[in-house]
Design a protein around this motif. Structure first.
Motif, mmCIF file in Angstrom:
data_model
loop_
_atom_site.group_PDB
_atom_site.id
_atom_site.type_symbol
_atom_site.label_atom_id
_atom_site.label_comp_id
_atom_site.label_asym_id
_atom_site.label_seq_id
_atom_site.Cartn_x
_atom_site.Cartn_y
_atom_site.Cartn_z
ATOM 1 N N ASP A 97 1.570 22.383 50.197
ATOM 2 C CA ASP A 97 1.624 22.052 51.455
ATOM 3 C C ASP A 97 0.254 22.371 52.389
ATOM 4 O OD1 ASP A 97 4.287 21.524 51.145
ATOM 5 O OD2 ASP A 97 4.985 23.348 52.201
ATOM 6 N N GLN A 98 -0.682 22.672 51.510
ATOM 7 C CA GLN A 98 -2.245 22.999 52.102
ATOM 8 C C GLN A 98 -2.325 23.898 53.075
ATOM 9 O OE1 GLN A 98 -3.900 19.057 52.694
ATOM 10 N NE2 GLN A 98 -3.484 18.588 50.510
ATOM 11 N N GLU A 99 -1.262 25.120 52.957
ATOM 12 C CA GLU A 99 -1.308 26.046 54.093
ATOM 13 C C GLU A 99 -2.573 26.829 54.006
ATOM 14 O OE1 GLU A 99 2.505 28.339 53.979
ATOM 15 O OE2 GLU A 99 3.549 26.659 53.180
ATOM 16 N N ILE A 100 -3.437 26.820 53.015
ATOM 17 C CA ILE A 100 -4.614 27.441 53.108
ATOM 18 C C ILE A 100 -5.846 26.532 52.893
ATOM 19 C CG2 ILE A 100 -5.902 29.379 51.693
ATOM 20 C CD1 ILE A 100 -3.324 30.381 50.576
ATOM 21 N N ASP A 101 -6.745 26.669 53.752
ATOM 22 C CA ASP A 101 -7.794 25.689 53.534
ATOM 23 C C ASP A 101 -8.712 26.156 53.016
ATOM 24 O OD1 ASP A 101 -9.944 24.155 54.312
ATOM 25 O OD2 ASP A 101 -10.375 24.667 56.196
ATOM 26 N N TRP A 102 -8.684 26.002 51.398
ATOM 27 C CA TRP A 102 -9.533 26.649 50.482
ATOM 28 C C TRP A 102 -10.911 26.386 50.559
ATOM 29 C CZ3 TRP A 102 -7.030 30.358 48.088
ATOM 30 C CH2 TRP A 102 -5.657 30.224 47.832
ATOM 31 N N ALA A 103 -11.259 25.179 50.988
ATOM 32 C CA ALA A 103 -12.796 24.880 51.168
ATOM 33 C C ALA A 103 -13.592 25.793 52.276
ATOM 34 C CB ALA A 103 -12.924 23.531 51.683
ATOM 35 N N ASN A 104 -12.779 26.498 52.947
ATOM 36 C CA ASN A 104 -13.213 27.465 53.976
ATOM 37 C C ASN A 104 -12.673 28.957 53.953
ATOM 38 O OD1 ASN A 104 -14.938 25.477 55.618
ATOM 39 N ND2 ASN A 104 -12.918 24.408 55.953
ATOM 40 N N THR A 105 -12.516 29.093 52.510
ATOM 41 C CA THR A 105 -11.808 30.460 52.204
ATOM 42 C C THR A 105 -12.530 31.195 51.228
ATOM 43 O OG1 THR A 105 -9.519 29.826 53.059
ATOM 44 C CG2 THR A 105 -9.813 31.850 51.572
ATOM 45 N N ALA A 106 -13.089 32.465 51.387
ATOM 46 C CA ALA A 106 -13.529 33.337 50.367
ATOM 47 C C ALA A 106 -12.333 34.279 50.026
ATOM 48 C CB ALA A 106 -14.700 34.193 50.856
ATOM 49 N N VAL A 107 -12.030 34.089 48.508
ATOM 50 C CA VAL A 107 -11.054 35.087 48.047
ATOM 51 C C VAL A 107 -11.544 36.301 47.438
ATOM 52 C CG1 VAL A 107 -8.940 35.109 46.384
ATOM 53 C CG2 VAL A 107 -9.648 32.974 47.540
ATOM 54 N N ILE A 108 -11.083 37.619 47.905
ATOM 55 C CA ILE A 108 -11.594 38.771 47.288
ATOM 56 C C ILE A 108 -10.591 39.076 46.184
ATOM 57 C CG2 ILE A 108 -11.939 41.116 48.027
ATOM 58 C CD1 ILE A 108 -12.362 40.131 50.977
ATOM 59 N N HIS A 109 -11.274 39.603 45.054
ATOM 60 C CA HIS A 109 -10.432 40.374 44.247
ATOM 61 C C HIS A 109 -11.012 41.403 43.542
ATOM 62 C CE1 HIS A 109 -8.258 36.145 43.280
ATOM 63 N NE2 HIS A 109 -9.681 35.714 43.430
ATOM 64 N N HIS A 110 -10.157 42.120 42.679
ATOM 65 C CA HIS A 110 -10.892 43.237 41.794
ATOM 66 C C HIS A 110 -10.458 42.641 40.529
ATOM 67 C CE1 HIS A 110 -12.401 46.998 40.488
ATOM 68 N NE2 HIS A 110 -11.524 46.703 39.630
ATOM 69 N N HIS A 111 -11.508 42.030 39.748
ATOM 70 C CA HIS A 111 -11.733 41.415 38.407
ATOM 71 C C HIS A 111 -11.177 40.075 38.754
ATOM 72 C CE1 HIS A 111 -10.354 41.109 34.052
ATOM 73 N NE2 HIS A 111 -11.562 40.541 34.337
ATOM 74 N N ALA A 112 -11.984 39.064 39.567
ATOM 75 C CA ALA A 112 -11.863 37.856 39.818
ATOM 76 C C ALA A 112 -11.744 36.882 38.523
ATOM 77 C CB ALA A 112 -12.946 37.402 40.664
ATOM 78 N N HIS A 113 -12.255 37.320 37.436
ATOM 79 C CA HIS A 113 -11.951 36.424 36.129
ATOM 80 C C HIS A 113 -10.678 36.375 35.801
ATOM 81 C CE1 HIS A 113 -13.785 35.403 32.259
ATOM 82 N NE2 HIS A 113 -12.820 35.850 31.737
ATOM 83 N N PHE A 114 -9.949 37.055 36.082
ATOM 84 C CA PHE A 114 -8.298 37.390 35.882
ATOM 85 C C PHE A 114 -7.634 36.467 37.016
ATOM 86 C CE2 PHE A 114 -4.036 39.118 36.463
ATOM 87 C CZ PHE A 114 -3.441 38.737 35.332
ATOM 88 N N ASP A 115 -7.650 36.945 38.118
ATOM 89 C CA ASP A 115 -7.027 36.415 39.169
ATOM 90 C C ASP A 115 -7.461 34.886 39.719
ATOM 91 O OD1 ASP A 115 -5.261 38.673 40.324
ATOM 92 O OD2 ASP A 115 -7.264 39.598 40.345
ATOM 93 N N GLY A 116 -8.893 34.751 39.569
ATOM 94 C CA GLY A 116 -9.366 33.383 39.865
ATOM 95 C C GLY A 116 -9.325 32.390 38.694
ATOM 96 N N ALA A 117 -9.141 32.892 37.566
ATOM 97 C CA ALA A 117 -8.440 31.846 36.440
ATOM 98 C C ALA A 117 -7.023 31.677 36.765
ATOM 99 C CB ALA A 117 -8.647 32.608 35.037
ATOM 100 N N ILE A 118 -6.295 32.536 37.047
ATOM 101 C CA ILE A 118 -4.815 32.059 37.366
ATOM 102 C C ILE A 118 -4.863 31.116 38.564
ATOM 103 C CG2 ILE A 118 -2.684 32.987 38.294
ATOM 104 C CD1 ILE A 118 -3.212 35.655 37.192
ATOM 105 N N LEU A 119 -5.511 31.199 39.716
ATOM 106 C CA LEU A 119 -5.548 30.194 40.791
ATOM 107 C C LEU A 119 -6.037 28.943 40.210
ATOM 108 C CD1 LEU A 119 -7.458 32.504 43.672
ATOM 109 C CD2 LEU A 119 -4.964 31.353 43.536
ATOM 110 N N HIS A 120 -6.944 28.911 39.562
ATOM 111 C CA HIS A 120 -7.647 27.517 39.154
ATOM 112 C C HIS A 120 -6.769 27.010 37.979
ATOM 113 C CE1 HIS A 120 -10.156 24.259 38.511
ATOM 114 N NE2 HIS A 120 -10.475 24.461 37.214
ATOM 115 N N TRP A 121 -6.300 27.503 36.790
ATOM 116 C CA TRP A 121 -5.584 26.934 35.885
ATOM 117 C C TRP A 121 -4.074 26.958 35.959
ATOM 118 C CZ3 TRP A 121 -8.150 31.002 31.935
ATOM 119 C CH2 TRP A 121 -9.605 30.715 31.631
#
Length: 172
Positions: free
Chosen positions: A60-84
């Protein structure tokens, strides 16, 4: 740019876990199952949702990803889930794990638990220990609420650490 602090909790067991597999192998494995995710938009109250609701937010594009910085602790894990698994590519990732390595040194314990204690931002919970071997369908409503609170705490602690670390890290 908006900030979104995010943390995933996923299925794991004695044989299928990040301690036994690479991050990529774990996330791409057919056994991979997101249980829940916690979200903190900017400095608003953190909340958790189930994976189907998160997928709906993405669709539903509730988040404007192009204008959002995502904070993680260990982005390698959480970021991969987001993308894959969700096809999401935010504007940028902010990862408290490598920031801690720069600020505290690479040999300091840089787990979320260690960083919370060292930087005085509270304590990491341990409810995750009750989730081993449990699929989403195995949780009672009460257990799921406890796991969600645990996940929200991780997100809050990650956000708190980012607020300490970001002023110490050069923007480039």
């Amino acid at each position: 740019m908006d900030l979104l602090t995010l943390d995933w909790e996923t299925y794991y067991d004695d044989y299928y876990s990040l301690s036994k597999m690479t991050t990529e192998a774990y996330i791409r494995d057919p056994r991979f199952e997101p249980i829940l995710v916690s979200l903190k938009f900017n400095d608003a109250k953190t909340f958790w949702i189930l994976p189907d609701r998160f997928r709906q937010m993405v669709e539903d594009q509730e988040i404007d990803w192009a204008n959002t910085a995502v904070i993680h602790h260990h982005a390698h894990f959480d970021g991969a889930i987001l993308h894959w698994h969700y096809g999401v590519r935010p504007a940028m990732f902010i990862d408290t794990l490598p920031m801690a390595r720069v600020i505290d040194g690479p040999k300091a314990g840089n787990s979320l638990r260690d960083l919370c204690i060292r930087h005085g931002v509270g304590f990491k919970g341990d409810y995750v220990n009750n989730a081993k071997g449990k699929h989403l369908a195995d949780f009672t409503v009460g257990e799921l609420n406890q796991y969600g609170e645990y996940c929200c705490n991780d997100t809050d602690r990650t956000y708190d650490l980012a607020q300490i670390f970001l002023p110490q890290i050069p923007m480039d």
